[in-house]
Design a protein around this motif. Sequence first.
Motif, PDB file in Angstrom:
ATOM      1  N   ILE A  83       1.043  -7.853  14.073  1.00 33.01           N
ATOM      2  CA  ILE A  83       1.061  -6.888  15.169  1.00 33.01           C
ATOM      3  C   ILE A  83       1.654  -7.543  16.410  1.00 33.01           C
ATOM      4  O   ILE A  83       1.184  -8.600  16.860  1.00 33.01           O
ATOM      5  CB  ILE A  83      -0.361  -6.381  15.486  1.00 33.01           C
ATOM      6  CG1 ILE A  83      -0.995  -5.746  14.246  1.00 33.01           C
ATOM      7  CG2 ILE A  83      -0.333  -5.385  16.640  1.00 33.01           C
ATOM      8  CD1 ILE A  83      -2.458  -5.433  14.410  1.00 33.01           C
ATOM      9  N   HIS A  84       2.690  -6.905  16.945  1.00 27.16           N
ATOM     10  CA  HIS A  84       3.283  -7.326  18.218  1.00 27.16           C
ATOM     11  C   HIS A  84       2.889  -6.307  19.282  1.00 27.16           C
ATOM     12  O   HIS A  84       2.959  -5.096  19.050  1.00 27.16           O
ATOM     13  CB  HIS A  84       4.809  -7.383  18.117  1.00 27.16           C
ATOM     14  CG  HIS A  84       5.316  -8.353  17.098  1.00 27.16           C
ATOM     15  ND1 HIS A  84       5.671  -9.641  17.412  1.00 27.16           N
ATOM     16  CD2 HIS A  84       5.531  -8.213  15.763  1.00 27.16           C
ATOM     17  CE1 HIS A  84       6.082 -10.260  16.317  1.00 27.16           C
ATOM     18  NE2 HIS A  84       6.012  -9.417  15.305  1.00 27.16           N
TER      19      HIS A  84
ATOM     20  N   PRO B 218      -4.898   5.776  14.736  1.00 23.08           N
ATOM     21  CA  PRO B 218      -3.634   5.201  14.285  1.00 23.08           C
ATOM     22  C   PRO B 218      -2.441   6.138  14.476  1.00 23.08           C
ATOM     23  O   PRO B 218      -2.554   7.363  14.431  1.00 23.08           O
ATOM     24  CB  PRO B 218      -3.879   4.939  12.791  1.00 23.08           C
ATOM     25  CG  PRO B 218      -5.354   4.864  12.651  1.00 23.08           C
ATOM     26  CD  PRO B 218      -5.900   5.808  13.658  1.00 23.08           C
ATOM     27  N   SER B 219      -1.284   5.520  14.678  1.00 21.34           N
ATOM     28  CA  SER B 219      -0.010   6.231  14.685  1.00 21.34           C
ATOM     29  C   SER B 219       0.359   6.595  13.254  1.00 21.34           C
ATOM     30  O   SER B 219      -0.193   6.050  12.283  1.00 21.34           O
ATOM     31  CB  SER B 219       1.063   5.330  15.295  1.00 21.34           C
ATOM     32  OG  SER B 219       2.356   5.865  15.115  1.00 21.34           O
ATOM     33  N   SER B 220       1.292   7.518  13.091  1.00 18.56           N
ATOM     34  CA  SER B 220       1.808   7.835  11.760  1.00 18.56           C
ATOM     35  C   SER B 220       2.976   6.937  11.388  1.00 18.56           C
ATOM     36  O   SER B 220       3.525   7.052  10.297  1.00 18.56           O
ATOM     37  CB  SER B 220       2.255   9.301  11.700  1.00 18.56           C
ATOM     38  OG  SER B 220       3.327   9.535  12.613  1.00 18.56           O
ATOM     39  N   SER B 221       3.350   6.011  12.290  1.00 18.16           N
ATOM     40  CA  SER B 221       4.450   5.090  12.042  1.00 18.16           C
ATOM     41  C   SER B 221       4.035   3.671  12.407  1.00 18.16           C
ATOM     42  O   SER B 221       2.882   3.425  12.787  1.00 18.16           O
ATOM     43  CB  SER B 221       5.679   5.504  12.860  1.00 18.16           C
ATOM     44  OG  SER B 221       5.485   5.208  14.234  1.00 18.16           O
ATOM     45  N   GLN B 222       4.976   2.761  12.338  1.00 20.51           N
ATOM     46  CA  GLN B 222       4.690   1.372  12.692  1.00 20.51           C
ATOM     47  C   GLN B 222       4.621   1.140  14.192  1.00 20.51           C
ATOM     48  O   GLN B 222       4.247   0.054  14.629  1.00 20.51           O
ATOM     49  CB  GLN B 222       5.761   0.459  12.091  1.00 20.51           C
ATOM     50  CG  GLN B 222       5.734   0.366  10.573  1.00 20.51           C
ATOM     51  CD  GLN B 222       6.813  -0.569  10.065  1.00 20.51           C
ATOM     52  OE1 GLN B 222       8.013  -0.321  10.214  1.00 20.51           O
ATOM     53  NE2 GLN B 222       6.399  -1.666   9.465  1.00 20.51           N
TER      54      GLN B 222
ATOM     55  N   PHE C   3      -7.280  -1.866   4.477  1.00 19.89           N
ATOM     56  CA  PHE C   3      -7.516  -1.005   3.315  1.00 19.89           C
ATOM     57  C   PHE C   3      -6.471  -1.227   2.223  1.00 19.89           C
ATOM     58  O   PHE C   3      -6.469  -0.524   1.213  1.00 19.89           O
ATOM     59  CB  PHE C   3      -7.505   0.468   3.732  1.00 19.89           C
ATOM     60  CG  PHE C   3      -8.489   0.800   4.806  1.00 19.89           C
ATOM     61  CD1 PHE C   3      -9.817   0.431   4.698  1.00 19.89           C
ATOM     62  CD2 PHE C   3      -8.086   1.479   5.942  1.00 19.89           C
ATOM     63  CE1 PHE C   3     -10.725   0.739   5.700  1.00 19.89           C
ATOM     64  CE2 PHE C   3      -8.990   1.787   6.946  1.00 19.89           C
ATOM     65  CZ  PHE C   3     -10.311   1.416   6.831  1.00 19.89           C
ATOM     66  N   GLY C   4      -5.535  -2.171   2.463  1.00 23.69           N
ATOM     67  CA  GLY C   4      -4.480  -2.428   1.497  1.00 23.69           C
ATOM     68  C   GLY C   4      -3.323  -1.455   1.587  1.00 23.69           C
ATOM     69  O   GLY C   4      -2.412  -1.488   0.763  1.00 23.69           O
ATOM     70  N   ALA C   5      -3.315  -0.590   2.598  1.00 27.44           N
ATOM     71  CA  ALA C   5      -2.228   0.367   2.794  1.00 27.44           C
ATOM     72  C   ALA C   5      -1.199  -0.202   3.770  1.00 27.44           C
ATOM     73  O   ALA C   5      -1.468  -1.180   4.479  1.00 27.44           O
ATOM     74  CB  ALA C   5      -2.780   1.682   3.318  1.00 27.44           C
ATOM     75  N   ASN C   6      -0.010   0.420   3.819  1.00 28.61           N
ATOM     76  CA  ASN C   6       1.003  -0.008   4.769  1.00 28.61           C
ATOM     77  C   ASN C   6       0.478   0.136   6.191  1.00 28.61           C
ATOM     78  O   ASN C   6      -0.055   1.183   6.570  1.00 28.61           O
ATOM     79  CB  ASN C   6       2.281   0.820   4.602  1.00 28.61           C
ATOM     80  CG  ASN C   6       3.002   0.517   3.306  1.00 28.61           C
ATOM     81  OD1 ASN C   6       2.917  -0.599   2.778  1.00 28.61           O
ATOM     82  ND2 ASN C   6       3.712   1.494   2.773  1.00 28.61           N
ATOM     83  N   ALA C   7       0.613  -0.920   6.983  1.00 23.65           N
ATOM     84  CA  ALA C   7       0.065  -0.926   8.337  1.00 23.65           C
ATOM     85  C   ALA C   7       0.820   0.042   9.236  1.00 23.65           C
ATOM     86  O   ALA C   7       2.045   0.145   9.180  1.00 23.65           O
ATOM     87  CB  ALA C   7       0.122  -2.330   8.915  1.00 23.65           C
ATOM     88  N   THR C   8       0.070   0.755  10.063  1.00 31.94           N
ATOM     89  CA  THR C   8       0.648   1.563  11.133  1.00 31.94           C
ATOM     90  C   THR C   8       0.060   1.075  12.444  1.00 31.94           C
ATOM     91  O   THR C   8      -1.021   0.486  12.488  1.00 31.94           O
ATOM     92  CB  THR C   8       0.326   3.063  10.951  1.00 31.94           C
ATOM     93  OG1 THR C   8      -1.089   3.232  10.863  1.00 31.94           O
ATOM     94  CG2 THR C   8       0.983   3.596   9.683  1.00 31.94           C
TER      95      THR C   8
ATOM     96  N   ALA D 282       3.463  -2.658  14.293  1.00 25.15           N
ATOM     97  CA  ALA D 282       2.687  -3.269  13.206  1.00 25.15           C
ATOM     98  C   ALA D 282       3.498  -3.300  11.929  1.00 25.15           C
ATOM     99  O   ALA D 282       4.362  -2.440  11.693  1.00 25.15           O
ATOM    100  CB  ALA D 282       1.401  -2.471  12.984  1.00 25.15           C
ATOM    101  N   SER D 283       3.205  -4.286  11.079  1.00 26.67           N
ATOM    102  CA  SER D 283       3.864  -4.388   9.771  1.00 26.67           C
ATOM    103  C   SER D 283       2.912  -5.052   8.789  1.00 26.67           C
ATOM    104  O   SER D 283       1.865  -5.584   9.172  1.00 26.67           O
ATOM    105  CB  SER D 283       5.162  -5.183   9.879  1.00 26.67           C
ATOM    106  OG  SER D 283       4.912  -6.512  10.320  1.00 26.67           O
ATOM    107  N   GLY D 284       3.268  -5.034   7.504  1.00 29.95           N
ATOM    108  CA  GLY D 284       2.425  -5.619   6.466  1.00 29.95           C
ATOM    109  C   GLY D 284       1.416  -4.609   5.949  1.00 29.95           C
ATOM    110  O   GLY D 284       1.620  -3.392   6.015  1.00 29.95           O
ATOM    111  N   LYS D 285       0.280  -5.105   5.440  1.00 26.74           N
ATOM    112  CA  LYS D 285      -0.787  -4.262   4.888  1.00 26.74           C
ATOM    113  C   LYS D 285      -2.025  -4.358   5.778  1.00 26.74           C
ATOM    114  O   LYS D 285      -2.386  -5.443   6.241  1.00 26.74           O
ATOM    115  CB  LYS D 285      -1.151  -4.722   3.474  1.00 26.74           C
ATOM    116  CG  LYS D 285       0.009  -4.685   2.485  1.00 26.74           C
ATOM    117  CD  LYS D 285       0.400  -3.260   2.118  1.00 26.74           C
ATOM    118  CE  LYS D 285       1.467  -3.246   1.020  1.00 26.74           C
ATOM    119  NZ  LYS D 285       1.856  -1.861   0.649  1.00 26.74           N
TER     120      LYS D 285
END
Length: 387
Positions: A325-326, A370-374, A357-362, A351-354
Amino acid sequence: MKKAIFVLTAVGSIAGTANAQSNVTLYGLVDAGLAYANNVGGQKLYTASSGNIQGSRWGLRGNEDLGGGLRALFVLENGFNPYTGRLNQGGDEFGRQVYVGLTSDGYGSVLLGRQYDSVVDFTGQLEAASQWASLYGGHPGDLDNMNNTNRVNNAIKYASANYHGLTFGGLYSLGGVAGNFNRNQIWSGGVNYSQGPLTLGAAYLNIKNPNYSFFGNNASSSATATNMSGSQVYSGFASAKTQQVIATGVAYAVGSATLGATYSNTQFRGLGETAVTGLPSGSPKSGDAKFHNVEANFKYQLSPALQLGAAYDYTKGYSVTNEKIHQAILGSDYFLSKRTDLYAVGIYQHASGKNSFGANATAQITTLSPSSSQNQLAAIVGIRSKF
């Protein structure tokens, strides 16, 4: 008549002496503003936001001179939402802090009650969010508690006197679970040095069963389900047996400018060893989740009334998580008086990675959903008045 005058004079003298030896002070602040986020679940959000730079509160603070340099003291501090009048901290009457104890100028203080841990006491003030960046600018989910999201119940604390700029202390919280001395136990310790333009701080925090002892220690907490639902960065780690935080910070003033930095390492150890209901299936069942967090911050007193700030924060997960996370923050604070100021803060996060919960990070800026994107962008303006 002479006897009556004598009695009244004596009573007045005693009352004056008592007043000189003890006092009670009412204090507090109200902080309210408006917030905008460009993406919360795919939608723009406009909301009334309170407690942005500091949590709105009122409290009573008192002390009594016991003689020989010893004093008794107490604090009762309530947190509230000025927009609704409701209690913060899960509905606790004095959820921010409440304690009683003894203090000596030469030896320090021993305090009993609901209190702040050593990370907050010795390094928290060096983070941008605790100065000017607002709670939205805290480290993701305030995972290291530098911004004082969580308090400690059943705490016994020692706080040293100030020895030429050096202070130190520690805290221990009784778990209160029959037959299991270690369950819900919390302990911490730290040190701070402040002299001239330099401030240094370091602290350690160890929490057993954090879902219940640290995140779940107020009136609305669950005794069986997850209480760590505030951030997808760590929500999936509620089954951890232990949370550990190592935190350090530094600040150095050069004229009107102050340069600062913090580092923390947060670990959720022994995943799957604390029984928690309601966790998503993707939450890890074993191992340790670990995070590095590094922040660089800067503030500049442009004039006696106007302060400007900038900060960059980077979080990197490792072991069972790889989320990165930046976060970049800009802010300004304009003081109308010593008691009242106007502020504006902007935060951008990627945000990037997982996630946990093991899901794609947003992206998820602290306090927001949470956002719907990164990516996520937020802006806050508000007013704070102290009394």
